[in-house]
Design an enzyme around this catalytic site. Sequence first.
Site, mmCIF file in Angstrom:
data_model
loop_
_atom_site.group_PDB
_atom_site.id
_atom_site.type_symbol
_atom_site.label_atom_id
_atom_site.label_comp_id
_atom_site.label_asym_id
_atom_site.label_seq_id
_atom_site.Cartn_x
_atom_site.Cartn_y
_atom_site.Cartn_z
ATOM 1 N N ASP A 298 0.866 -1.167 0.000
ATOM 2 C CA ASP A 298 0.000 0.000 0.000
ATOM 3 C C ASP A 298 0.915 1.233 0.000
ATOM 4 O O ASP A 298 2.051 1.169 0.480
ATOM 5 C CB ASP A 298 -0.870 -0.017 1.269
ATOM 6 C CG ASP A 298 -1.588 1.297 1.472
ATOM 7 O OD1 ASP A 298 -2.328 1.703 0.553
ATOM 8 O OD2 ASP A 298 -1.393 1.929 2.527
ATOM 9 N N TYR B 109 -0.231 4.986 0.672
ATOM 10 C CA TYR B 109 -0.495 6.103 1.590
ATOM 11 C C TYR B 109 -0.673 5.613 3.026
ATOM 12 O O TYR B 109 -1.583 4.860 3.324
ATOM 13 C CB TYR B 109 -1.720 6.882 1.113
ATOM 14 C CG TYR B 109 -1.482 7.468 -0.267
ATOM 15 C CD1 TYR B 109 -0.564 8.494 -0.445
ATOM 16 C CD2 TYR B 109 -2.123 6.947 -1.391
ATOM 17 C CE1 TYR B 109 -0.310 9.016 -1.703
ATOM 18 C CE2 TYR B 109 -1.872 7.457 -2.660
ATOM 19 C CZ TYR B 109 -0.965 8.496 -2.807
ATOM 20 O OH TYR B 109 -0.703 9.000 -4.057
ATOM 21 N N ARG C 122 -7.802 13.026 5.810
ATOM 22 C CA ARG C 122 -7.520 11.616 5.533
ATOM 23 C C ARG C 122 -8.766 10.749 5.736
ATOM 24 O O ARG C 122 -9.097 9.903 4.905
ATOM 25 C CB ARG C 122 -6.385 11.154 6.447
ATOM 26 C CG ARG C 122 -6.094 9.669 6.422
ATOM 27 C CD ARG C 122 -5.595 9.196 5.088
ATOM 28 N NE ARG C 122 -5.147 7.803 5.138
ATOM 29 C CZ ARG C 122 -4.948 7.056 4.066
ATOM 30 N NH1 ARG C 122 -5.141 7.543 2.848
ATOM 31 N NH2 ARG C 122 -4.549 5.813 4.188
ATOM 32 N N SER D 246 -2.247 0.608 -5.035
ATOM 33 C CA SER D 246 -2.767 1.783 -4.326
ATOM 34 C C SER D 246 -4.024 2.358 -4.951
ATOM 35 O O SER D 246 -4.285 2.203 -6.144
ATOM 36 C CB SER D 246 -1.670 2.855 -4.326
ATOM 37 O OG SER D 246 -2.162 4.111 -3.908
ATOM 38 N N ASN D 247 -4.774 3.061 -4.103
ATOM 39 C CA ASN D 247 -5.917 3.841 -4.567
ATOM 40 C C ASN D 247 -5.488 5.063 -5.378
ATOM 41 O O ASN D 247 -6.303 5.654 -6.098
ATOM 42 C CB ASN D 247 -6.724 4.345 -3.359
ATOM 43 C CG ASN D 247 -7.654 3.282 -2.785
ATOM 44 O OD1 ASN D 247 -7.990 2.307 -3.455
ATOM 45 N ND2 ASN D 247 -8.069 3.479 -1.540
#
Lengths: 228, 228
Positions: free
Chosen positions: A8, A10, A39, A116-117
């Site tokens: 991942d 972040y 966040r 990741s997003n």
Amino acid sequence: MIRAIAFDAYGTLFDVYSIGKLAEDLFPGHGEALAALWRDKQIEYTRLRTLCDRYRDFRCVTEDALIFSARSLGLALDSATRSRLMAQYDRLALFPENHAALQALKALGLPLVILSNGTPGMLAAAVASAGLAGVFDQLLSVESVRRFKTAPEAYRLGPDALGVPAADILFVSSNGWDVCGATWYGFHTFWLNRRRLPPEELGVAPHAEGCSLDEVVDYVRAALNHSR
Amino acid sequence: MIRAIAFDAYGTLFDVYSIGKLAEDLFPGHGEALAALWRDKQIEYTRLRTLCDRYRDFRCVTEDALIFSARSLGLALDSATRSRLMAQYDRLALFPENHAALQALKALGLPLVILSNGTPGMLAAAVASAGLAGVFDQLLSVESVRRFKTAPEAYRLGPDALGVPAADILFVSSNGWDVCGATWYGFHTFWLNRRRLPPEELGVAPHAEGCSLDEVVDYVRAALNHSR
């Protein structure tokens, strides 16, 4: 058996709360609160958009979350300030141990990827800014499937891109929800529990846990030695 | 044209934060924090389970969220305390204006339903405890589709049960995310913005907004007069 590692981005590689320093300069006394709410809201919006099949990319979602959070805290966010905060997302601080730990993992000869997003552009920028050029074999963004983690379509990017079953990929995330989603999906999982949080009560547990990427290095070394 | 009204339950009809009073008795100085985190975590777990297709019913999810939240706040939650807090979910306080407002809406002759993440048992208990027996034509629980709001399958329960298109059903929720999901789905929506929060930045807006159920009564009366 671990044949590849997916990270991942972040919170795991890049410190999303490092943005609090700039936020504090811009909004004295509110930097930490803004970084935290920003966040939380960013993650919430990824989930709502995926549940409702209303994808917008992570940069848009991140900016939307910033707008909401500033308004919610009563902070006046002009467009220049908004741009400065958004630009900071492309140069988030790397957690201090990560550079050496990633080089050590790289030296073990396993493929390393980010899953990741983030958009491809955000990931490329963050990686370059952190001096990690050449470390990762691939930067896998959910952009190609238009569903954010923890949707299975997002996690499937890992095995598909690596040509390795999920169970043979070590998925490393600092986010408890992400590591639970990845475990449900079928990855071998390591919870990089940087903030020493209690485990999520979701009836699923990561395969391993530690609080620094150095422990991931130890874990992978031991697993490789064991499987030899 | 409004031909029926669907209400969210938790936060809209029943005050989930009213549980903070009992929580404060049980954990002096921590009641509000526990009630807030519990609620956030409960919602988070509904989303993660739906995204990953790992449904467990709302009572389980609510208890899981309580366990996590207590642990996260460092509060010792023995099984008796846990049971007391869970039992309180079956007798949440009704917001003060709701009883009269619901009777006023009922008198307008429209079908009234609840459309909620709660289990049938939780909804029946909360309705009975609040003295709302006979007010609602149906209590629609996502239990039958095993996906929580904001999944479209959950919202579809409304038009399916009422035999009325979503656009002709007024969906009332105090939860900004819920009202956005319902608007995306196609309902006519009213955001009962009890806490006067800024709107969610999701690129979608409810059709109407107010901060008390009395305003919903006014809105529906005006809409019915207009369509006559």
